[in-house]
Each structure stands twice: as C-alpha cells, then as structure tokens.
Design an enzyme around this catalytic site. Structure first.
Site, PDB file in Angstrom:
ATOM      1  N   HIS A  84      -3.525   1.435  -2.364  1.00  0.00           N
ATOM      2  CA  HIS A  84      -3.608   0.003  -2.032  1.00  0.00           C
ATOM      3  C   HIS A  84      -2.232  -0.581  -1.715  1.00  0.00           C
ATOM      4  O   HIS A  84      -1.616  -1.210  -2.571  1.00  0.00           O
ATOM      5  CB  HIS A  84      -4.216  -0.766  -3.224  1.00  0.00           C
ATOM      6  CG  HIS A  84      -5.675  -0.554  -3.395  1.00  0.00           C
ATOM      7  ND1 HIS A  84      -6.627  -1.413  -2.890  1.00  0.00           N
ATOM      8  CD2 HIS A  84      -6.359   0.439  -3.996  1.00  0.00           C
ATOM      9  CE1 HIS A  84      -7.831  -0.969  -3.178  1.00  0.00           C
ATOM     10  NE2 HIS A  84      -7.696   0.149  -3.858  1.00  0.00           N
TER      11      HIS A  84
ATOM     12  N   GLU B 118      -1.479  -3.131  -0.232  1.00  0.00           N
ATOM     13  CA  GLU B 118      -1.479  -4.602  -0.228  1.00  0.00           C
ATOM     14  C   GLU B 118      -1.142  -5.159  -1.611  1.00  0.00           C
ATOM     15  O   GLU B 118      -0.976  -6.362  -1.771  1.00  0.00           O
ATOM     16  CB  GLU B 118      -2.831  -5.139   0.267  1.00  0.00           C
ATOM     17  CG  GLU B 118      -3.995  -5.054  -0.710  1.00  0.00           C
ATOM     18  CD  GLU B 118      -4.600  -3.650  -0.852  1.00  0.00           C
ATOM     19  OE1 GLU B 118      -4.021  -2.689  -0.329  1.00  0.00           O
ATOM     20  OE2 GLU B 118      -5.650  -3.539  -1.523  1.00  0.00           O
TER      21      GLU B 118
ATOM     22  N   CYS C 292      -8.294   2.784   0.994  1.00  0.00           N
ATOM     23  CA  CYS C 292      -9.190   3.193  -0.090  1.00  0.00           C
ATOM     24  C   CYS C 292     -10.641   3.258   0.411  1.00  0.00           C
ATOM     25  O   CYS C 292     -10.955   4.139   1.194  1.00  0.00           O
ATOM     26  CB  CYS C 292      -8.993   2.285  -1.291  1.00  0.00           C
ATOM     27  SG  CYS C 292      -9.492   3.075  -2.823  1.00  0.00           S
TER      28      CYS C 292
HETATM   29  N1  GLN Z   1     -14.306   4.344  -5.273  1.00  0.00           N
HETATM   30  C1  GLN Z   1     -14.501   3.446  -4.166  1.00  0.00           C
HETATM   31  C2  GLN Z   1     -15.468   4.030  -3.147  1.00  0.00           C
HETATM   32  O1  GLN Z   1     -15.781   5.170  -3.226  1.00  0.00           O
HETATM   33  C3  GLN Z   1     -13.198   3.119  -3.497  1.00  0.00           C
HETATM   34  C4  GLN Z   1     -12.292   2.413  -4.468  1.00  0.00           C
HETATM   35  C5  GLN Z   1     -11.392   1.395  -3.852  1.00  0.00           C
HETATM   36  O2  GLN Z   1     -11.546   1.009  -2.681  1.00  0.00           O
HETATM   37  N2  GLN Z   1     -10.470   0.895  -4.649  1.00  0.00           N
HETATM   38  O3  GLN Z   1     -15.920   3.325  -2.296  1.00  0.00           O
END
Ligand code: GLN
Length: 188
Positions: free
Chosen positions: A172, A174, A80
């Site tokens: 995610h 995890e 992410c």
């Molecule tokens: N929206 C976040 C970003 O742009 C990422 C979201 C996340 O890691 N769950 O950094």
C-alpha cells in the site's frame, strides 16, 4: 490541461490514494459510474477486497469500460486488491478480474499469522533510499510473463511489477507518505 487521475471508489482505500495524489499536486476524481471515466488520464484501483471490487465493477457497469480503456493504453495502477484485479491468473479462484497483466497471483499469500507487516524494499526504478512498504493481507505475484518488468521483490516474492501501461503493487504505497511510486506511475 492538468492530468486528472481517476480513483476507483467502490470500496477500499481510495481516499488515501486521493490524498496522496493531492500531495503530488495532481487532481483526482472518485470513480463510481462509467461516465465519470470520461477524460481521465489514468486510473488507480485501490486495495480492499478483490472479490467485492470485482463484483461491484460488474454491478456498476464499469468492468467492460475499464477493460477496454486498459487495452487501449490507459495507465492503470492496482494496489493490493487492485493488483489482483489486474492479474490474468488468480491461484485457486475464478473471481472476476480484468486480466490486463500476464501475471499469476496468490491471494493472502503471506499467511494468516502475518496478516500485516512493514518492510523496506529496494526499488531501483525509484532509486535510493529503500521504500517503506506496508503489506495488509497482501497477495504476491508467483509468476510473470516475458512482457512483465519486475520492479521489486520481497525475498524471492515479486511485489511490484509493470507491464506496458499497467503497474501493480502488492503493498500500500498510499499509506506511508512516500510519493515516489505514485510519481513513477504519474510519469507512465
Ligand atoms: N486480501 C485482499 C484480497 O484478496 C487484498 C487485501 C488488500 O487489498 N489490502 O482481495
């Protein structure tokens, strides 16, 4: 010697990764200072807020060391916000990024109305059954260079990709208890 995986622990979902690694039977170490990177076999950059993680990487003197280790082949797994940190190009943003992968990403790319969702992904590299993936204000990969192996898509959007020693997930892994993507990374 048993592998010891570093988990960047400046901000975000690092504890969940450490728990997952423990479930995989692998030791991990939270990383907050450059000297803690010594001796790690690989590194996970967790989800969180990529602008914050990028700034903290610089403030804590970790940015250049991790970049160097990544260039030298240290396996790095970004989830992410961690995926955003690995991207060479972030649409519409000049925020700090390691840029170790030849990918273009778009942040918060699924839109506000679908802040978070779960879906089943087909990931041939880990086999059947499909993988239950949790997306939270997730980015996705809008473009990937020739050296990038696309491992999964959600519709037409790339959400899991690998380039040499780097692995990036928009979701995610995890959070769901399914160890297969972590195990894939541990074999890299
Ligand atoms: N929206 C976040 C970003 O742009 C990422 C979201 C996340 O890691 N769950 O950094």
């Amino acid at each position: 010697m048993a592998a010891k995986v570093g988990v960047l622990a400046l901000q975000g979902a690092f504890q969940e990764h450490q728990k997952m690694l423990a479930d995989c039977g692998v030791e991990s170490r939270p990383i907050r200072k450059p000297e803690e990177l010594k001796g790690i076999s690989s590194l996970i950059i967790p989800g969180g807020e990529s602008t914050t993680i990028g700034k903290l990487l610089q403030d804590f003197g970790l940015f250049d060391v991790i970049l160097q280790m990544g260039r030298e082949g240290l396996p790095i797994f970004g989830t992410c916000a961690g995926l955003i940190m690995l991207a060479g190009e972030i649409a519409g943003s000049r925020q700090p990024r390691l840029g170790l992968m030849d990918i273009t990403v778009e942040r918060n790319a699924f839109g506000r109305q679908v802040d978070s969702f779960e879906t089943d992904l087909e990931i041939p590299a880990i086999g059947q059954p499909s993988f239950r993936a949790v997306f939270i204000r997730a980015p996705y990969i809008t473009g990937a260079g020739a050296g990038v192996e696309v491992l999964a898509r959600h519709g037409d959007k790339i959400v899991l990709a690998r380039q040499d020693n780097c692995l990036a997930a928009a979701f995610h892994p995890e959070l769901t208890g399914d160890r297969r993507i972590h195990n894939y990374f541990l074999r890299m």
